[in-house]
Design an enzyme around this catalytic site. Structure first.
Site, mmCIF file in Angstrom:
data_model
loop_
_atom_site.group_PDB
_atom_site.id
_atom_site.type_symbol
_atom_site.label_atom_id
_atom_site.label_comp_id
_atom_site.label_asym_id
_atom_site.label_seq_id
_atom_site.Cartn_x
_atom_site.Cartn_y
_atom_site.Cartn_z
ATOM 1 N N HIS A 95 -71.275 -36.453 25.619
ATOM 2 C CA HIS A 95 -70.171 -35.942 26.435
ATOM 3 C C HIS A 95 -70.444 -36.133 27.928
ATOM 4 O O HIS A 95 -69.513 -36.255 28.717
ATOM 5 C CB HIS A 95 -69.898 -34.480 26.121
ATOM 6 C CG HIS A 95 -69.118 -34.294 24.857
ATOM 7 N ND1 HIS A 95 -68.226 -33.272 24.663
ATOM 8 C CD2 HIS A 95 -69.091 -35.033 23.718
ATOM 9 C CE1 HIS A 95 -67.685 -33.380 23.450
ATOM 10 N NE2 HIS A 95 -68.208 -34.432 22.864
ATOM 11 N N HIS A 263 -71.972 -39.046 14.134
ATOM 12 C CA HIS A 263 -71.733 -37.971 13.166
ATOM 13 C C HIS A 263 -72.642 -38.069 11.941
ATOM 14 O O HIS A 263 -72.428 -37.356 10.959
ATOM 15 C CB HIS A 263 -70.251 -37.947 12.779
ATOM 16 C CG HIS A 263 -69.382 -37.555 13.940
ATOM 17 N ND1 HIS A 263 -68.020 -37.684 13.944
ATOM 18 C CD2 HIS A 263 -69.702 -37.014 15.149
ATOM 19 C CE1 HIS A 263 -67.537 -37.254 15.105
ATOM 20 N NE2 HIS A 263 -68.540 -36.844 15.858
#
Ligand code: HEB
Length: 720
Positions: A95, A263
């Site tokens: 992020h 993920h």
């Protein structure tokens, strides 16, 4: 008494909150603050502190060992899922880096900006404040030798290593800022996560996402994990992922690798109700000490944390980097369900108990895994699906592509390899680093100069070519600039703003000089610009040298990812009084944007514009703003005439202006708003007055030379 109602009884004359800046009354005035952000007065380091030198002395092995140990050192105040902080730290790195957008190079993790508003409090960055607090003991221990920006990106990289990935490398060297970045436009919405329509012309056509934005909602890094506007539809989500990742400089294969590899570890957090999560860090009361999203339902158990509202892990073994994500996604059929917090997600229709991941706190309980709409896009979209099949067939290939994409993600805004520091910087040269071969500095500069002087080129030709070559530099991601002489390669040689015919003529003279003397073409272009300026200084009756540092290299076509250079094309250049077309944004705002990317201050922008105007450096020979009758001499005439009350100013109705003699009414000059703003804006006028003063002609020359040299050397990372 009754009279003190609403009046602070204590003398409190300073504006101490964000609510009412003193200049709020005039919202249309040009805001020059972006040129002066993170100035010396905000920086607590000693004036001679140099991060690049400091980090070279870091004990890299010790830092890496400490970061690795931290991964499994679970703290009661924010327990690690399955006893491993890897997922959280990777999300922090991603992020931090993922706010980068190719269009203007802004965003990204290169400055530690995620410590400050707005990024520290974006809804998508929920819980990442915890990750930074977990890292604090390491930052504290290594101090000035380890920036937050480096530590944040290192943490995700070491997390992957500790989970079994062979990473591609890591470069240190990101210098921290000390306050919010105020130059970056993140969108105009007034509401967090406002509907996507607000930033698309046509929501069904992802390419209509407002430029330069790269996220689908205010406050998100990329796409809505629940689907477009929260409605699940993996094909639609896939189209948005494709556009948003392209705007982060990632192709389809890199995007698939990053999403699937991302993920492969960690989990999503969605127990409890969203209303309970608590305010973002920037809005907390003092007793929360800046720790936001307080998660009252968490009770010291990892299981109960709330972050995105989506709940569950993607793989059976979420603290190992393996092929588990593909096994899960492609080994099951998926159906739409709601998480405990009510978010849309997908769960397997039929899954054996032993294939499910265990609870992050209690290994005796198993939960369903989940997929977000973005994960389903990897399966449903045929292009992403094809890449996934390739990865499944060849796990070593997947690991390599992922490791490279992760490296690119975390280093994309650091500029060329010369900026990487430390023992783990990869030797392989990558085309997205815009490589430039080492240049020569041993040649005879005076001999090259003599050849330039003897050539047929005018001072204006030489000055504009040098300027055009250097002006593409942007400090946001340290791309562009004069080094490499990419102005002679496609696509730059054909950009309208570079006046291709004139450029070809100038290069035809300068290239042979380079060949004869052993200087790079990049050096000769800059040196010729200096020669032009020295001539103009002489013509004005002064004698001053423009400093020159040899050593630029010439990039080749194969070193140049032509497509990725299209974002560097100038659409306007206030310094040469030019715009490619009419834009919604004013010429002076575009000039300000460019000045900020070049790293200029307000007075530097002012001195350059005023100097370039009288040098005759305007695009296409335009006379707008050439407020002098002795063009070609480096005088202060632009400022003298702009500030002279003997003149009056008149709009012509086409965006240009006339400057008339106030008495006779005779038109003396024409100008654009990028000229007149230096007399109308109160701050720019103050600078213009400095250079119009009778005592400051020599200062003007000194400042012009220094600023010109700063731009010419902006990308000289090889000079330490
Ligand atoms: Fe991610 C997580 C979404 C991409 C990595 N993600 C996550 C989540 C979500 C998401 C929703 C959850 C959060 C919470 O906690 O709750 N992603 C997403 C999307 C996208 C993405 C939509 C686009 C496609 N990722 C990504 C990437 C990466 C990642 C690229 C890297 C590489 N994530 C991640 C991780 C995680 C996540 C690691 C986990 C975290 C933890 O564990 O904590």
């Amino acid at each position: 008494g009754e009279k003190t109602h609403g009046v602070c009884p204590v003398v409190h004359g300073a504006n101490t909150s964000m609510e009412k800046p003193a200049t709020r009354w005039w919202p249309d005035a040009l805001n020059l603050d972006i040129l002066h952000q993170n100035g010396a007065r905000t920086n607590p380091m000693d004036p001679d502190f140099n991060y690049h030198d400091a980090v070279k002395a870091l004990d890299f092995d010790a830092v890496k060992a400490d970061v690795k140990a931290l991964m499994t050192d679970s703290q009661d105040w924010w327990p690690a899922d399955w006893g491993h902080y890897g997922g959280l730290m990777i999300r922090l790195s991603w992020h931090s880096a993922g706010s980068y957008r190719l269009a203007d190079g802004r965003g990204g993790g290169g400055s530690g900006n995620i410590r400050f508003a707005p990024l520290n409090s974006w809804p998508d960055n929920a819980s990442l404040d915890k990750a930074r607090r977990l890292l604090w003991p390491i930052k504290k221990k290594y101090g000035n030798a380890l920036s937050w920006a480096d530590l944040i990106l290192l943490s995700g990289t070491i997390a992957y290593e500790s989970m079994g990935l062979k990473t591609f490398g890591f470069g240190f060297g990101r210098e921290d800022i000390w306050g919010p970045e105020i130059d970056t436009y993140w969108g105009s919405e007034q509401e967090w996560l406002a509907r996507s329509e607000e930033r698309y012309d046509d929501l069904d056509d992802p390419s209509t996402l407002e430029n330069p934005l790269a996220a689908t909602h205010m406050g998100l890094i990329y796409v809505n994990p629940e689907g477009v506007n929260g409605v699940p539809d993996p094909m639609k989500t896939a189209a948005q992922i494709r556009e948003t990742f392209a705007r982060m400089a990632m192709n389809d294969e890199e995007t698939a690798a990053l999403t699937c590899g991302g993920h492969t570890v960690g989990k999503a957090h969605g127990r409890g109700a969203v209303d309970n999560i608590g305010v973002a860090p920037e809005a907390t009361k003092v007793d929360q000490q800046g720790l936001g999203w307080s998660n009252p339902g968490q009770h010291g158990e990892a299981t109960n944390a709330y972050t995105s509202g989506i709940e569950g892990a993607w793989t059976k073994d979420p603290i190992v980097f393996d092929m588990g994500y593909f096994d899960m996604l492609f080994g099951h059929e998926w159906e739409q369900v709601k998480s405990p917090a009510g978010a849309c997600q997908w769960e397997p229709v039929n899954i054996k108990e032993e294939d499910k991941p265990v609870d992050p706190t209690d290994p005796t309980i198993r939960h369903n895994p989940m997929m977000t709409d973005a994960d389903m896009a990897m399966k449903v979209d045929p292009i992403y699906n094809a890449y996934c099949q390739k990865f499944i067939a060849d796990p070593a290939y997947f690991e390599d592509i992922f490791a490279r994409a992760w490296f690119k993600l975390t280093h994309r805004d650091m500029g060329p390899r010369a900026n990487y520091i430390g023992p783990d910087t990869p030797n392989e040269e990558l085309v997205w680093q815009d490589p430039i071969p080492a240049g020569q500095s041993g040649y005879d500069v005076e001999a090259v100069k003599a050849k330039i002087v003897a050539s047929t080129l005018s001072a204006a030709d030489m000055i504009t070519t040098a300027w055009d070559s250097a002006r593409t530099y942007r400090g946001s991601d340290m791309r562009g600039g004069a080094n490499g002489a990419r102005i002679r390669l496609a696509p730059q040689k054909d950009w309208v703003g570079n006046e291709p015919a004139r450029l070809a003529k100038v290069l035809a003279v300068l290239e042979p000089i380079a060949a004869e003397t052993g200087a790079s073409i990049a050096d000769v272009i800059v040196l010729a610009g200096n020669v032009g300026i020295e001539q103009a200084i002489k013509a004005a009756g002064f004698n001053m040298d423009v400093p020159f540092r040899a050593g630029r290299g010439d990039a080749s076509e194969t070193m140049t990812d032509a497509e990725s250079f299209s974002v560097l094309e100038p659409l306007a250049d206030g310094f040469r009084n030019w715009q490619k077309q009419e834009y919604a944004v004013s010429p002076e705002e575009m000039m300000l944007d460019r000045a900020q990317l070049l790293g200029l201050t307000g007075w530097e922008m002012t001195v350059l514009v005023g100097g370039l105007r009288v040098l005759g450096a305007n695009f296409g020979g335009s006379m707008h703003g050439v407020l002098t009758d002795r063009m070609g001499q480096l005088t202060t005439d632009f400022f003298v005439n702009l500030t002279d009350m003997g003149n009056s100013w008149h709009p012509r109705g086409d965006g240009t202006y006339e400057i008339r003699d106030r008495k006779s009414g005779k038109t003396k000059w024409t100008a654009t708003s990028a000229d007149l703003v230096f007399g109308s804006n109160s701050i720019l006028r103050a600078y213009a007055e400095v250079y119009a003063q009778d005592d400051n002609h020599e200062k003007f020359l000194r400042d012009f030379i220094a600023t010109w040299t700063k731009v010419m050397n902006a990308d000289r990372f090889d000079l330490s």
